[in-house]
Design an enzyme around this catalytic site. Sequence first.
Site, PDB file in Angstrom:
ATOM      1  N   ASP A  99      72.576  35.627  20.042  1.00 21.07           N
ATOM      2  CA  ASP A  99      73.435  35.632  21.236  1.00 21.07           C
ATOM      3  C   ASP A  99      74.726  36.432  21.050  1.00 21.07           C
ATOM      4  O   ASP A  99      75.118  37.180  21.937  1.00 21.07           O
ATOM      5  CB  ASP A  99      73.781  34.191  21.651  1.00 21.07           C
ATOM      6  CG  ASP A  99      72.583  33.466  22.244  1.00 21.07           C
ATOM      7  OD1 ASP A  99      71.559  34.123  22.518  1.00 21.07           O
ATOM      8  OD2 ASP A  99      72.672  32.234  22.431  1.00 21.07           O
ATOM      9  N   ASP A 101      75.127  27.759  15.678  1.00 26.34           N
ATOM     10  CA  ASP A 101      74.605  28.567  16.771  1.00 26.34           C
ATOM     11  C   ASP A 101      75.646  29.677  16.978  1.00 26.34           C
ATOM     12  O   ASP A 101      76.854  29.414  16.926  1.00 26.34           O
ATOM     13  CB  ASP A 101      74.505  27.689  18.019  1.00 26.34           C
ATOM     14  CG  ASP A 101      73.826  28.400  19.170  1.00 26.34           C
ATOM     15  OD1 ASP A 101      72.714  27.991  19.529  1.00 26.34           O
ATOM     16  OD2 ASP A 101      74.408  29.366  19.714  1.00 26.34           O
ATOM     17  N   SER A 102      75.202  30.889  17.228  1.00 26.14           N
ATOM     18  CA  SER A 102      76.168  31.988  17.253  1.00 26.14           C
ATOM     19  C   SER A 102      77.142  31.893  18.425  1.00 26.14           C
ATOM     20  O   SER A 102      78.145  32.584  18.452  1.00 26.14           O
ATOM     21  CB  SER A 102      75.466  33.341  17.225  1.00 26.14           C
ATOM     22  OG  SER A 102      74.930  33.654  18.478  1.00 26.14           O
ATOM     23  N   THR A 154      68.599  30.887  15.851  1.00 26.52           N
ATOM     24  CA  THR A 154      67.206  30.486  16.067  1.00 26.52           C
ATOM     25  C   THR A 154      66.329  30.696  14.842  1.00 26.52           C
ATOM     26  O   THR A 154      65.425  29.914  14.574  1.00 26.52           O
ATOM     27  CB  THR A 154      66.615  31.310  17.238  1.00 26.52           C
ATOM     28  OG1 THR A 154      67.393  31.044  18.387  1.00 26.52           O
ATOM     29  CG2 THR A 154      65.174  30.938  17.523  1.00 26.52           C
ATOM     30  N   THR A 206      73.796  45.990  22.073  1.00 22.14           N
ATOM     31  CA  THR A 206      74.098  44.936  23.029  1.00 22.14           C
ATOM     32  C   THR A 206      72.831  44.110  23.236  1.00 22.14           C
ATOM     33  O   THR A 206      71.729  44.650  23.167  1.00 22.14           O
ATOM     34  CB  THR A 206      74.638  45.566  24.347  1.00 22.14           C
ATOM     35  OG1 THR A 206      75.118  44.544  25.178  1.00 22.14           O
ATOM     36  CG2 THR A 206      73.608  46.367  25.102  1.00 22.14           C
TER      37      THR A 206
HETATM   38  N1  ASP Z   1      71.462  30.433  20.554  1.00 16.99           N
HETATM   39  C1  ASP Z   1      70.959  31.172  19.430  1.00 16.99           C
HETATM   40  C2  ASP Z   1      72.134  31.777  18.688  1.00 16.99           C
HETATM   41  O1  ASP Z   1      72.617  32.790  19.066  1.00 16.99           O
HETATM   42  C3  ASP Z   1      69.990  32.214  19.858  1.00 16.99           C
HETATM   43  C4  ASP Z   1      69.392  33.030  18.732  1.00 16.99           C
HETATM   44  O2  ASP Z   1      69.559  32.796  17.583  1.00 16.99           O
HETATM   45  O3  ASP Z   1      68.679  33.989  19.046  1.00 16.99           O
HETATM   46  O4  ASP Z   1      72.590  31.206  17.729  1.00 16.99           O
END
Ligand code: ASP
Length: 365
Positions: free
Chosen positions: A112, A79-80, A35, A187
């Site tokens: 994530d 995206d993670s 994000t 976590t």
């Molecule tokens: N979906 C995003 C990710 O983990 C959420 C974030 O970055 O906070 O890549």
Amino acid sequence: MYFFLVNLHHKLFQNSGTDKMAKIPHILLIYTGGTIGMVKDYKTGALKIFNFDKLLKHIPELNQLNCTIHSISLEEPIDSSNMNPDNWVFIAEIIEKNYEKFDGFVILHGSDTMSYTASAISFMFENLSKPVIFTGSQLPIGDLRTDAKENLITSIEIAAAQENGEPIVSEVCLYFEYKLYRANRTTKINAEHFEAFTSPNFPPLGESGVHLKFYKQLIYKPKEIKPFKVRKRLDNNIVILKIFPGITEKVVGSILGIEGLKGVILETFGSGNAPTDKWFVNLLKETINKGVHIINVTQCIGGNVIMGQYETSIELKKVGIINGGDITTESALAKLMYLLGENIPKNEFKSIFETQLRGEISAFE
Ligand code: ASP
């Protein structure tokens, strides 16, 4: 999918003053996605990755930091949720290649799965003596109320923080919403709040407020500087089995019967308790006898597995289940992949898993 690196800025920022320049810390910023570097697609409303160049344009304040910042980005940031052990090795190798050239590393990563990646990297890095700080954000950098700026700026400050020419932090950490944590203790607990992470069983290593405070007595300090090694063999022939009231023999049997399975994280109730049904205990016993390692980790956010405290965990202890103590599921998963990759002899595996390797578990009483 494969990663390529883009070297975005060579010596992005550098404060002036020749005398100072020789000593100021050099920080490598590695952008992997998440994000923090996303924008909203106005047609679909969905968040998508944008060019890392723009991320830096949003934070001119970085110029004020007393360090140099070099930055690189994965050519295709992800995206993670798409992170996997190959990606972890790739990130570890970036640091390995640049280890001597830089004093600290900041990794921008989606929140994530950040605790998984950061835990894995903590096990892969042996004899680490420099700061490696993971961070990300809940809101994109361009958003008016973003948390990205503070997270990024403070993470760089932490990576650059030194005392008598030595880094204050020399372990893998996660910084988010004013708190610095040992990464393999964290976590993700909230999908909405800025305070997205917690470290349920170990206090923060530092806090940012009016002052940036470090709790030095909690931060790992290497006694001597030994050669930095990166362990890259991770074995993902494992499974997380979360038990629930009503779980059937068919379900447990088919999961434990997976061909090639080498390790199981068994998420149990409370302080490590599970059903006492004969079929359940027998399935665990047979699986362990086949050479599969089973780790008892609690489903609770905080606290410890104490096998034998209740009748419902006595059998688990008897069949030879490994005690995960107060380890998080994320960290247990990373430790299991790492130790399986290291080909630890079967008879030593339990005692090594139950030993603290990177501060991820509290000592057993
Ligand atoms: N979906 C995003 C990710 O983990 C959420 C974030 O970055 O906070 O890549």
